[in-house]
Design an enzyme around this catalytic site. Structure first.
Site, short mmCIF file in Angstrom:
data_model
loop_
_atom_site.label_atom_id
_atom_site.label_comp_id
_atom_site.label_asym_id
_atom_site.label_seq_id
_atom_site.Cartn_x
_atom_site.Cartn_y
_atom_site.Cartn_z
N ASN A 173 0.80 -1.23 0.00
CA ASN A 173 0.00 0.00 0.00
C ASN A 173 0.83 1.28 0.00
O ASN A 173 0.38 2.30 -0.50
CB ASN A 173 -1.03 -0.01 1.14
N GLU A 271 3.81 -4.05 12.42
CA GLU A 271 2.72 -3.09 12.24
C GLU A 271 1.65 -3.82 11.45
O GLU A 271 1.89 -4.22 10.31
CB GLU A 271 3.19 -1.84 11.48
N CYS A 305 -3.21 1.55 6.62
CA CYS A 305 -3.44 0.88 7.92
C CYS A 305 -4.01 1.84 8.95
O CYS A 305 -4.65 1.40 9.91
CB CYS A 305 -2.18 0.19 8.42
N GLU A 480 8.24 2.65 15.21
CA GLU A 480 8.89 2.94 13.93
C GLU A 480 9.04 4.45 13.78
O GLU A 480 8.35 5.22 14.46
CB GLU A 480 8.04 2.44 12.77
#
Ligand code: ADP
Length: 500
Positions: A173, A271, A305, A480
């Protein structure tokens, strides 16, 4: 991801309208192992807006290829770790310049490969450039500390040591930004990398690897192996020489990887999914709230997400907000992302469209009303979909739908809304639309989500701040992005330095 573009739909586009006079040539992508481009390309990636167009052809790695990439990474590790951090950073900075020079071409390839709109793709490539710059500059920053010691004539200092070889498994994505935001901190801190991009998007990862190689990254420091997750990703996870794995993708795959990595006490960062909620309160402006929710729900075709996928609305604003949200949804122009006027690209693949369509159908069966949108109209084009009369216990309110679909749910008041937002297996992003500072603070303190937005879309992240979630969304250990990512890619050594 941040995109600064505000769509102003003017024309209706169709996937059959030519984007350019000539169809761009198919790009041949190869693995990068030990500084060599290798592998027989066998897997085609077609443009989701134009199925007749083969955008890229890539090899599909075997387990042996994955192991060869780890071997190359291991061999390059000591020299790379011994390279001064500013020199490592300089390569990232040079790579950023190269990517900047080919920004438009890479963005157009990203549209053709993944399907998002050109302004969204430009934003994503811009993000990759900025990530390379941020971590390149970090090469100049000392990462250890000097601390007082309780012992006489002694100094205590900490050193940040690289972990060794990091495996990075990335989704389709954000096919250049995510590989960039995982690889850049790993590299600048002295790790070597094996990157496994998503099968659907080999080309964007190839562009990133190309600029790093051209900027002078020594052979073996970054390796890229294309192919199937269950083969390549699994081989990397099980290779005991891999010291750390950073993964972005589905919760099911992430949980499997977690078991493998933690069984050998390797560092792992995941994630995964989200069911990101928004709470819209009576004191908000309905049109402004609808714009915020729509941007988070439909941007990048909802394939994000952190996308907003459920909205809890208090009674006084419900009708006006829902009407404004439907209006926002209907203002979108689905089409080929390369065409001017398109504001919403196609769904990435037929398989994903089938999942999205089934989720809408299930919602309908479970009592939801499809206020706008619904099944695909043409090819992989799915109109932004607003579901109303959704029950909090139904699938549409609980399970991730990775597409431009948002559920609107009724709540009595703030407390009930907050409780519903938190009543989820996931905890990645959440937001609140309100003009009350007190409510905004209370929400930020009590909501169970790693990213909290007040009057801003759940999507759109800054690159210099920690990113991650709680519950089934993330490992909730190491974050992250920003300097938090340095914690993940290094271990701390404490040195007591005594004077004779
Ligand atoms: P998505 O639904 O976004 O494609 P996935 O979790 O299936 O999410 O994929 C994300 C990344 O994980 C991709 O690079 C994919 O190839 C990889 N992957 C898929 N299955 C596995 C697996 N069993 N082991 C390791 N990696 C995998």
């Amino acid at each position: 991801m941040t995109t600064t573009y505000t769509p102003t739909p003017t024309t209706v586009t169709s996937p059959t309208t030519p984007a350019t006079a000539a169809t761009p040539a198919t790009v041949t992508v190869r693995h990068l192992i030990g500084g060599e481009w290798t592998g027989e390309p066998t897997v085609e990636r077609r443009n989701p807006a134009r199925p007749e167009e083969v955008v890229a052809v890539a090899p599909s790695a075997t387990t042996a290829d994955a192991h060869a990439a780890v071997t190359a990474a291991q061999q390059a590790q000591a020299d790379w770790a011994a390279t001064p951090a500013p020199a490592r950073g300089a390569i990232l900075l040079d790579a950023a310049e190269l990517l900047r020079a080919r920004h438009e071409d890479v963005a157009r390839d990203l549209v053709r490969e993944e399907g998002k709109t050109l302004p969204e793709a430009r934003g994503e490539v811009r993000r990759a450039i900025d990530v390379l710059r941020f971590f390149g500059a970090l090469g100049w920053r000392a990462t250890g500390e000097v601390l007082p010691s309780g012992l006489p004539d002694t100094q205590v200092l900490t050193r940040r040591e690289p972990l060794g070889t990091a495996a990075l498994i990335t989704p389709w994505n954000f096919p250049i930004a995510i590989p960039a935001w995982k690889a850049a901190p790993a590299l600048v801190t002295g790790n070597t990398v094996v990157l496994k991009p998503a099968e659907l998007t080999p080309l964007s990862a190839h562009h990133l690897a190309s600029v790093l190689v051209e900027a002078g990254l020594p052979g073996g420091v970054l390796n890229v192996v294309h192919g199937r997750g269950a083969v390549v990703g699994d081989a990397l996870a099980r290779d005991r020489r891999v010291a750390a794995l950073s993964f972005t993708g589905s919760t099911t795959v992430g949980q499997g990887l977690h078991r493998v990595l933690s069984a050998r006490r390797a560092r792992v960062q995941l994630e995964m999914g989200g069911k990101n909620a928004y709470l819209v309160l009576d004191d908000a402006d309905p049109a402004a709230a609808a714009r915020v929710v729509a941007a988070g729900a439909f941007g990048a075709t909802g394939q994000v997400c952190t996308a907003t996928s459920r909205v809890y609305v208090t009674p006084g604003i419900r009708e006006a907000f829902t009407a404004a949200l439907v209006e926002e949804a209907e203002a979108h122009v689905p089409g080929d992302g390369l065409l001017p006027g398109t504001t919403l690209g196609p769904v990435v693949s037929e398989a994903q469209l089938a999942v999205d369509t089934a989720a809408i159908e299930r919602a309908r069966e479970q009592g939801a009303h499809v206020a706008t949108g619904g099944p695909a109209t043409q090819g992989l084009l799915l109109r932004p979909t607003v579901l109303t009369e959704v029950h909090h216990s139904s699938d549409a309110a609980r399970e991730e739908i990775f597409g431009p679909v948002v559920a609107v749910l009724a709540v009595d008041d703030y407390e009930q809304g907050l409780a519903r937002v938190n009543d989820s297996a996931y905890g990645l992003a959440a937001g609140i639309c309100t003009t009350s500072l007190a409510r905004a603070h209370d929400f930020a303190a009590r909501v169970q989500a790693g990213v909290v937005k007040v009057n801003r879309p759940t999507t759109g992240l800054d690159l210099n701040v920690p990113f991650g979630g709680v519950k089934d969304s993330s490992t909730n250990t190491f974050r992250e992005q920003g300097t938090a990512s340095v914690d993940f890619y290094t271990w701390t050594k404490t040195v007591y330095l005594g004077h004779q």
